[in-house]
Design a protein around this motif. Structure first.
Motif, PDB file in Angstrom:
ATOM      1  N   MET A   6       5.389  -6.934  38.368  1.00 27.96           N
ATOM      2  CA  MET A   6       4.302  -6.067  37.886  1.00 27.96           C
ATOM      3  C   MET A   6       3.062  -6.132  38.773  1.00 27.96           C
ATOM      4  SD  MET A   6       3.005  -8.239  34.574  1.00 27.96           S
ATOM      5  CE  MET A   6       1.563  -7.296  34.231  1.00 27.96           C
ATOM      6  N   TRP A   7       2.903  -7.206  39.566  1.00 26.21           N
ATOM      7  CA  TRP A   7       1.736  -7.326  40.431  1.00 26.21           C
ATOM      8  C   TRP A   7       1.759  -6.311  41.565  1.00 26.21           C
ATOM      9  CZ3 TRP A   7       1.996 -13.342  40.926  1.00 26.21           C
ATOM     10  CH2 TRP A   7       1.583 -13.915  39.723  1.00 26.21           C
ATOM     11  N   ASP A   8       2.936  -5.780  41.910  1.00 28.21           N
ATOM     12  CA  ASP A   8       3.008  -4.776  42.980  1.00 28.21           C
ATOM     13  C   ASP A   8       2.149  -3.560  42.656  1.00 28.21           C
ATOM     14  OD1 ASP A   8       4.679  -6.332  44.522  1.00 28.21           O
ATOM     15  OD2 ASP A   8       6.506  -5.444  43.690  1.00 28.21           O
ATOM     16  N   SER A   9       1.987  -3.252  41.394  1.00 33.84           N
ATOM     17  CA  SER A   9       1.194  -2.087  40.999  1.00 33.84           C
ATOM     18  C   SER A   9      -0.307  -2.324  41.194  1.00 33.84           C
ATOM     19  CB  SER A   9       1.468  -1.720  39.542  1.00 33.84           C
ATOM     20  OG  SER A   9       1.031  -2.756  38.683  1.00 33.84           O
ATOM     21  N   LEU A  10      -0.721  -3.553  41.448  1.00 35.62           N
ATOM     22  CA  LEU A  10      -2.138  -3.876  41.615  1.00 35.62           C
ATOM     23  C   LEU A  10      -2.600  -3.773  43.061  1.00 35.62           C
ATOM     24  CD1 LEU A  10      -2.287  -7.013  39.313  1.00 35.62           C
ATOM     25  CD2 LEU A  10      -2.958  -4.683  38.743  1.00 35.62           C
ATOM     26  N   LYS A  11      -1.671  -3.635  43.992  1.00 39.66           N
ATOM     27  CA  LYS A  11      -2.052  -3.582  45.407  1.00 39.66           C
ATOM     28  C   LYS A  11      -2.956  -2.391  45.667  1.00 39.66           C
ATOM     29  CE  LYS A  11       1.854  -6.001  47.155  1.00 39.66           C
ATOM     30  NZ  LYS A  11       1.862  -6.927  48.145  1.00 39.66           N
TER      31      LYS A  11
END
Length: 95
Positions: free
Chosen positions: A80-85
């Motif tokens: 889910m952290w990929d969406s924060l890039k």
């Protein structure tokens, strides 16, 4: 450069220069009160020693920290952290 803004951490420099770790008295902090409050509920308190890697992994994933180099270990990563890039709200100021 006289026009440069001072580093955002400059006000804390005296802590480093004054040997903060050995010259500071503070209470020992723990999660015993939180665990007591949560006892008997469905809330689970993770051991902080087991989740610190996850916190560092998040800070690396959003670009706040550089990934550790050299030791062959990687920090934990959640998909889910990929969406924060690319979000400016979680970036360093560059100072």
């Amino acid at each position: 450069n006289a026009d440069a803004e001072p580093h955002s951490l400059f006000p804390l420099l005296h802590f480093v220069l004054d040997d903060l770790p050995t010259s500071t008295r503070s209470p020992e902090l723990d999660e015993s009160n939180t665990k007591q409050i949560c006892k008997g509920s469905s809330v689970m308190c993770a051991d902080m020693r087991n989740v610190m890697g996850l916190y560092f992994g998040y800070l690396v994933a959003v670009g706040f920290l550089e990934a550790p180099a050299g030791d062959g270990k990687s920090v934990p990563k959640l998909v889910m952290w990929d969406s924060l890039k690319g979000l400016d709200a979680v970036k360093r100021t560059g100072q």
